[in-house]
Design an enzyme around this catalytic site. Structure first.
Site, mmCIF file in Angstrom:
data_model
loop_
_atom_site.group_PDB
_atom_site.id
_atom_site.type_symbol
_atom_site.label_atom_id
_atom_site.label_comp_id
_atom_site.label_asym_id
_atom_site.label_seq_id
_atom_site.Cartn_x
_atom_site.Cartn_y
_atom_site.Cartn_z
ATOM 1 N N LYS A 66 0.895 -1.105 -0.094
ATOM 2 C CA LYS A 66 0.154 -0.076 0.105
ATOM 3 C C LYS A 66 0.778 1.265 -0.055
ATOM 4 C CE LYS A 66 -4.459 0.767 0.084
ATOM 5 N NZ LYS A 66 -5.282 -0.168 -0.364
HETATM 6 P P1 NAD Z 1 -13.195 7.667 -2.698
HETATM 7 O O1 NAD Z 1 -12.153 8.520 -2.342
HETATM 8 O O2 NAD Z 1 -13.607 7.400 -4.018
HETATM 9 O O3 NAD Z 1 -14.348 7.758 -1.735
HETATM 10 C C1 NAD Z 1 -14.607 8.078 -0.214
HETATM 11 C C2 NAD Z 1 -15.861 8.261 -0.056
HETATM 12 O O4 NAD Z 1 -15.725 8.350 1.486
HETATM 13 C C3 NAD Z 1 -16.122 9.695 -0.281
HETATM 14 O O5 NAD Z 1 -17.401 9.918 -0.601
HETATM 15 C C4 NAD Z 1 -15.789 10.599 1.169
HETATM 16 O O6 NAD Z 1 -16.689 11.972 1.012
HETATM 17 C C5 NAD Z 1 -16.451 9.785 1.786
HETATM 18 N N1 NAD Z 1 -15.894 9.927 3.304
HETATM 19 C C6 NAD Z 1 -14.695 10.141 3.956
HETATM 20 N N2 NAD Z 1 -14.596 10.299 5.068
HETATM 21 C C7 NAD Z 1 -15.959 10.010 5.463
HETATM 22 C C8 NAD Z 1 -16.585 9.919 6.784
HETATM 23 N N3 NAD Z 1 -15.925 10.130 7.917
HETATM 24 N N4 NAD Z 1 -18.062 9.517 6.917
HETATM 25 C C9 NAD Z 1 -18.531 9.453 5.908
HETATM 26 N N5 NAD Z 1 -17.964 9.440 4.448
HETATM 27 C C10 NAD Z 1 -16.582 9.756 4.358
HETATM 28 O O7 NAD Z 1 -12.567 6.222 -2.194
HETATM 29 P P2 NAD Z 1 -12.869 4.758 -2.459
HETATM 30 O O8 NAD Z 1 -12.068 4.288 -3.592
HETATM 31 O O9 NAD Z 1 -14.531 4.648 -2.799
HETATM 32 O O10 NAD Z 1 -12.455 3.971 -1.188
HETATM 33 C C11 NAD Z 1 -13.292 3.790 0.056
HETATM 34 C C12 NAD Z 1 -12.740 2.534 1.055
HETATM 35 O O11 NAD Z 1 -13.000 1.714 0.217
HETATM 36 C C13 NAD Z 1 -11.507 2.773 1.182
HETATM 37 O O12 NAD Z 1 -11.475 2.288 2.605
HETATM 38 C C14 NAD Z 1 -10.818 2.196 0.398
HETATM 39 O O13 NAD Z 1 -9.376 1.814 0.913
HETATM 40 C C15 NAD Z 1 -11.511 1.055 0.096
HETATM 41 N N6 NAD Z 1 -11.396 0.257 -1.103
HETATM 42 C C16 NAD Z 1 -11.400 0.996 -2.247
HETATM 43 C C17 NAD Z 1 -10.891 0.159 -3.495
HETATM 44 C C18 NAD Z 1 -10.978 0.489 -4.766
HETATM 45 O O14 NAD Z 1 -11.042 -0.007 -5.900
HETATM 46 N N7 NAD Z 1 -11.125 1.817 -4.963
HETATM 47 C C19 NAD Z 1 -10.877 -1.080 -3.426
HETATM 48 C C20 NAD Z 1 -10.704 -1.836 -2.150
HETATM 49 C C21 NAD Z 1 -11.058 -1.276 -0.768
#
Ligand code: NAD
Length: 434
Positions: A123
């Site tokens: 990561k």
């Molecule tokens: P992103 O940046 O696209 O979206 C994150 C969202 O969470 C945004 O809408 C933001 O406003 C919201 N957010 C942040 N803090 C918050 C809070 N305290 N309360 C409510 N909402 C909040 O990110 P993403 O890619 O969707 O990733 C989200 C999660 O999924 C992370 O934990 C990431 O590690 C995990 N993840 C992502 C992927 C991927 O392919 N993008 C894969 C596996 C895991």
């Protein structure tokens, strides 16, 4: 010697001492420990697997638009590469910590192992506030980070992907910078890049799609049909918005979504297409969305719904939230959204928690498909990607369910047992190089 925690000196590898209960790495370790005990893991393997194999830290100087040079701190943690090149996203956020990146890297190891991918876990992260950076500053930051880590990255070594606040454009800059230094175009060095640069069809939706598949599988186990289920989704970024969209397409009623600006609730169900369009036109946030009642993020987590999808960030569900939670299924789109002390409460309440390393594995699975396509120079249709993804997620869910039943543990511990076992077996076969 069989592995027993009580006869093993934890102080050797634990950090920091005394144990920091709030640390994401600690949260990962508490589950890993249980799996290690069930597997009677060789103590030396245990000691190795609970540390990252390598930690890279870099000071990234960036010339800001004002002409001033500002230095950012960046990380790349390779937790393990026993099964293959390490794989994992890069996160841009003001509150990124090394400890968090280490935890996320370890989760990637167990996740890749669990879904049977030929990858280890890694990561990356940069401490920065992307909202305060111009596009040019973001590009310079990304390119310098990539140049600094040129020796670490590589299609056969370590392959970054998007995570919080990073996207296809940032992957395109990583690809270009790496390729310029390598003196050849290396599109397999990153995944989650634009389709026009060798990205895979279906990658953008893959994590949310995987969340949908395992949620439907969980509903099936509980005898629920999508049409009778209500859903709340925390986080409306890549993962949350796709999961909400696909679950509503399956007939679920998505009654609430949220982002950093708070929660938006409509007991009759939100029109997710409309909410997505609103967010797109509103700079990515839901602020000011009108066809819903504004609620807090905490209220969202404890709504009377059938399914809760935490898809924002770590440590959102603590003991108190777990005690007040009404959902019957929790599908962890985010990494590490549930605190270890909440696990027990949820288990006692018989909430079916689909753990992060299973629920959000769709992203890395299609990243694997993307890497395979890049290396073959042959690209698949979206249908083929989705069919293979659905099949792998369903299979992983069934195997985790079976493992959990066999050991009489939660799905989370079942998933860790599967993930850790494959890595430990590979380590045993390879042996320790002296
Ligand atoms: P992103 O940046 O696209 O979206 C994150 C969202 O969470 C945004 O809408 C933001 O406003 C919201 N957010 C942040 N803090 C918050 C809070 N305290 N309360 C409510 N909402 C909040 O990110 P993403 O890619 O969707 O990733 C989200 C999660 O999924 C992370 O934990 C990431 O590690 C995990 N993840 C992502 C992927 C991927 O392919 N993008 C894969 C596996 C895991």
């Amino acid at each position: 010697m069989p592995f027993k925690l009580d006869v093993y000196d934890r102080s050797v590898y634990r950090e920091p001492a005394p144990i920091d209960r709030d640390s994401p790495f600690q949260s990962m370790m508490e589950r890993f420990d249980v799996a290690a005990e069930i597997l009677e893991l060789n103590p030396g393997f245990y000691e190795y697997l609970c540390r990252p194999a390598r930690v890279h830290m870099t000071s990234i100087p960036v010339e800001m638009d004002t002409g001033r040079v500002k230095v950012f701190e960046g990380y790349r943690v390779i937790h393990n590469n026993v099964l293959g090149p390490s794989k994992g996203g890069v996160r841009y956020a003001p509150d990124v910590t090394l400890n968090e990146v280490k935890a996320l890297a370890a989760w990637m190891t167990w996740k890749c192992s669990l879904v049977n991918l030929p990858f280890g876990g890694a990561k990356g992260g940069i401490i920065c506030d992307p909202d305060e950076l111009s596009r040019d500053e973001l590009e310079r930051l990304t390119r310098r980070y990539t140049a600094d880590l040129f020796d670490v990255f590589g299609p056969d070594k370590d392959i970054p992907a998007p995570d919080m606040n990073t996207n296809e454009q940032i992957m395109a800059w990583i690809l270009d910078t790496y390729s310029m230094h390598a003196r050849r175009t290396e599109n397999a060095v990153v995944t989650g890049k634009p389709v026009g640069l060798g990205g895979s069809k279906g990658r953008r939706q893959a994590t949310g799609r995987g969340v949908m598949t395992v949620t439907l599988a969980a509903m099936d186990r509980l005898g629920l049909s999508p049409g009778e289920c209500t859903v709340a989704v925390q986080g409306f970024g890549n993962v949350g918005s796709t999961a909400a969209d696909l679950l509503s397409q399956q007939g679920c009623t998505v009654v609430a979504v949220s982002d950093v600006t708070g929660g938006y609730y409509n007991e009759n169900g939100l029109n997710i297409q409309e909410v997505k369009a609103y967010a797109e036109q509103n700079g990515g946030t839901l602020s000011g969305y009108e066809n819903a009642t504004h609620i807090t993020n905490e209220e969202l987590l404890t709504l009377d719904v059938d399914v809760l999808v935490p898809a924002a960030k770590e440590d959102q569900i603590d003991k108190t939230i777990a005690e007040n939670m009404e959902a019957r299924i929790v599908a962890e789109g985010a990494n590490g959204p549930t605190r270890p002390e909440a696990d027990q409460v949820l288990q006692e309440k018989e909430v079916l928690v689909i753990p992060d390393i299973l629920a959000n594995a769709g992203g890395v699975t299609v990243s694997y498909f993307e890497w395979v396509q890049d290396r073959q120079g042959y690209f698949w249709t979206e249908d083929r990607v989705n069919q293979r993804l659905d099949r792998m997620m369903q299979k992983a869910f069934d195997k985790v369910y079976k493992t959990a039943e066999k050991h009489d543990v939660s799905l989370r511990i079942g998933a860790y047992v599967m993930g850790v076992r494959r890595v430990a077996e590979a380590l045993r076969m390879r042996g320790i190089y002296a």
